[in-house]
Design an enzyme around this catalytic site. Structure first.
Site, mmCIF file in Angstrom:
data_model
loop_
_atom_site.group_PDB
_atom_site.id
_atom_site.type_symbol
_atom_site.label_atom_id
_atom_site.label_comp_id
_atom_site.label_asym_id
_atom_site.label_seq_id
_atom_site.Cartn_x
_atom_site.Cartn_y
_atom_site.Cartn_z
ATOM 1 C CG ASN A 15 -0.316 -0.168 2.518
ATOM 2 O OD1 ASN A 15 0.793 -0.686 2.624
ATOM 3 N ND2 ASN A 15 -0.986 0.259 3.576
ATOM 4 C CE LYS A 51 9.123 -10.477 -0.432
ATOM 5 N NZ LYS A 51 7.852 -10.462 -1.266
ATOM 6 N N PRO A 52 10.353 -6.299 -1.479
ATOM 7 C CG PRO A 52 10.337 -5.464 -3.672
ATOM 8 C CD PRO A 52 11.220 -6.147 -2.649
ATOM 9 C CB SER A 72 -1.492 -9.416 6.498
ATOM 10 O OG SER A 72 -0.693 -10.569 6.276
ATOM 11 C CD GLU A 121 2.451 -0.582 10.544
ATOM 12 O OE1 GLU A 121 1.292 -0.946 10.867
ATOM 13 O OE2 GLU A 121 2.723 -0.077 9.461
ATOM 14 C CB CYS A 153 -2.251 -0.524 9.071
ATOM 15 S SG CYS A 153 -0.825 0.577 9.101
ATOM 16 C CD GLU A 201 -6.241 -4.344 8.678
ATOM 17 O OE1 GLU A 201 -5.572 -3.302 8.673
ATOM 18 O OE2 GLU A 201 -5.732 -5.487 8.669
#
Length: 491
Positions: A160, A183-184, A237, A258, A292, A394
């Site tokens: 995001n 690592k994207p 997540s 996070e 988030c 969520e």
């Protein structure tokens, strides 16, 4: 914009950034990246392998001691150069971010701008890295407690905010003397790869920053459990965070997570309702709700509930959904899987007797723009129970529910009754309630009488399943340092 690819940054197709160079994957495998608005191919990247991860870790380990030998101020100089290059390429980066992630262009510009701001803040922190000197128990003795880098940091980022999350890992890691392997996320690697090229242009030494694309459960997991990596910083997540936490446990490896959130938005009867409504809309629908920290459930004092909801629904009904390069408020979802997840949540809310107040659908006959791509329209629900799924799970999308509460005590109880503990919002003019929020609202980040939005010198941290550790500010910087104690006798 349609032709924007990594070639705009001089990066050949299907390359990884290892040891300061653009190299082919060991397997030669590649995967396409698609635009969420119409499912057209944006670019092609390498599908990194375990062998590629090994090469990246080896490069980072080799580079770490020479990098740490520089002074913090010397390391900060490279971060300033990188931030300047990001500013110089900000529009190209923002357009790439929108193409791969579907975020509307103004929000992509914010993401890129915050990336540069975070890097500059990390650089400014170089002169504030502190140790301690204590008196010893013996004569002619001192106790030194310096803070030293961990070594090799693994940074795993979410889809995001690819630019800002890159900076949240790289800035603090580098200024404190660590090297990094990033690592994207598999869906949005292009912006991260472009930032790696800017690291090269900024003169950051070979091996200090490495970027590996690939699958999280193979390449990402290998980096986490690798004996050559020293600390993990991950944004994503709860599911992924739990798996990473378990992988790191075998080596008792520090893990900073996070994760998700389910932020309560509390509005009391003495609040400025118009101000609260605007903050609620901004805090919910920025980035289409894929944040988030976003407003994800609202608790409204019964005296202002009807007024608030009438104004809120009216504002939400004016939000436009469409091509993120045009003048709209919300772009597409990142993937068809996200659309399916949100659709299931909405169906479940209906089953649990939630009342749909606004469904955000386009006018009849105006659906031609949405035939391709991953589209979902804002939904507003009213509920009478805090136990329904939509108040507990969520959403990570443009879906929101609200309920009336009797008083502040009930609002606090409902807000705290959650597996999450990242962010919360409180709107009241009563200072006693604000002070009660400090001690009784069990969330790491609280916005009082304002919408969401962190500052680089704050501290972004969550409780419970929202994560471990935290990022930003001096406390975020400290998370990339560990203490070492020396008993120094000079008799």
């Amino acid at each position: 914009m349609a032709g924007l690819t990594l070639h705009n940054f001089g990066i050949a197709t299907g390359r990884l950034f290892i040891n300061g160079r653009w190299v082919e994957s060991a397997t030669g495998d590649r995967r396409d990246i698609f635009n969420p608005k119409d499912e057209t191919r944006v670019d092609t990247v390498a599908a990194g392998s375990l062998e590629d991860a090994e090469r990246a870790v080896a490069a980072a380990r080799k580079a770490q001691r020479p990098w740490n030998a520089l002074t913090p101020m010397e390391r900060a100089g490279f971060l300033y150069k990188l931030a300047d290059l990001i500013d110089a390429n900000s529009e190209t980066l923002a357009q790439m971010l929108t193409a791969e992630g579907g975020k509307i262009l103004p929000e992509s510009r914010i993401d890129v701008g915050f990336c540069a701001l975070l890097l500059r803040h990390a650089g400014e922190s170089a002169r504030r890295l502190e140790g301690e000197i204590l008196p010893g128990e013996n004569r002619d003795e001192q106790i030194w407690i310096p803070r030293v880098p961990y070594g090799v940091v693994v940074g795993i980022t979410a889809w995001n905010f690819p630019a800002a999350l890159f900076a949240r890992k790289v800035g603090p890691a580098l200024v404190t003397g660590n090297t990094v392997v990033i690592k994207p996320h598999e869906l949005t690697p292009l912006t991260t790869l472009a930032l790696a090229e800017l690291c090269r242009q900024a003169g950051i030494p070979d091996g200090v920053v490495n970027v590996i694309t690939g699958d999280g459960r193979s390449v990402g997991a290998h980096l986490v459990s690798h004996r050559g990596t020293d600390i993990i910083s991950m944004t994503g997540s709860v599911r992924a965070g739990s798996e990473i936490y378990a992988l790191g446990a075998e080596l008792i490896k520090p893990v900073r997570l996070e994760l998700g959130g389910k932020a309560p938005f509390i509005v009391m009867e003495d609040a400025d309702v118009d101000k609260a409504v605007e903050a609620a809309v901004t805090s919910k629908f920025f980035a289409g709700g894929s944040v988030c920290t976003c407003n994800d459930r609202m608790y409204l004092h019964h005296k202002i509930h009807d007024e608030f909801m009438e104004k809120f629904v009216a504002r939400v009904s004016r939000l436009s959904v469409g091509d993120p390069t045009t003048d709209v408020n919300i772009g597409p979802r990142i993937s068809s899987g996200e659309v399916a997840k949100l659709s299931q949540m909405v169906a479940r809310a209906a089953e649990q007797k939630a009342t749909l107040l606004s469904d955000g659908q386009p006018a009849e006959g105006n659906n031609t723009h949405y035939e391709r791509g991953h589209w979902f329209f804002p939904k507003v629900f009213s509920v009478t129970s805090n136990d329904v799924d939509i108040m507990r799970q969520e959403t990570f999308g443009p879906v929101i529910a609200a309920m009336a509460v009797d008083d502040f005590d009930q609002a606090l109880a409902f807000a705290n009754d959650s597996e999450y503990g990242l962010s919360a919002y409180v709107f009241t003019q009563d200072n006693r309630r604000i002070m009660r929020s400090v001690t009784e609202l069990e969330f790491g980040e609280i916005y009082v009488n304002r919408p969401s939005g962190e500052s680089p010198h704050g501290f972004h941290t969550g409780y419970r399943k929202s994560g471990l550790g935290g990022e930003d500010g001096k406390h975020g910087i400290e998370g990339f340092l560990r203490k070492k104690t020396l008993y120094v006798n000079y008799a």
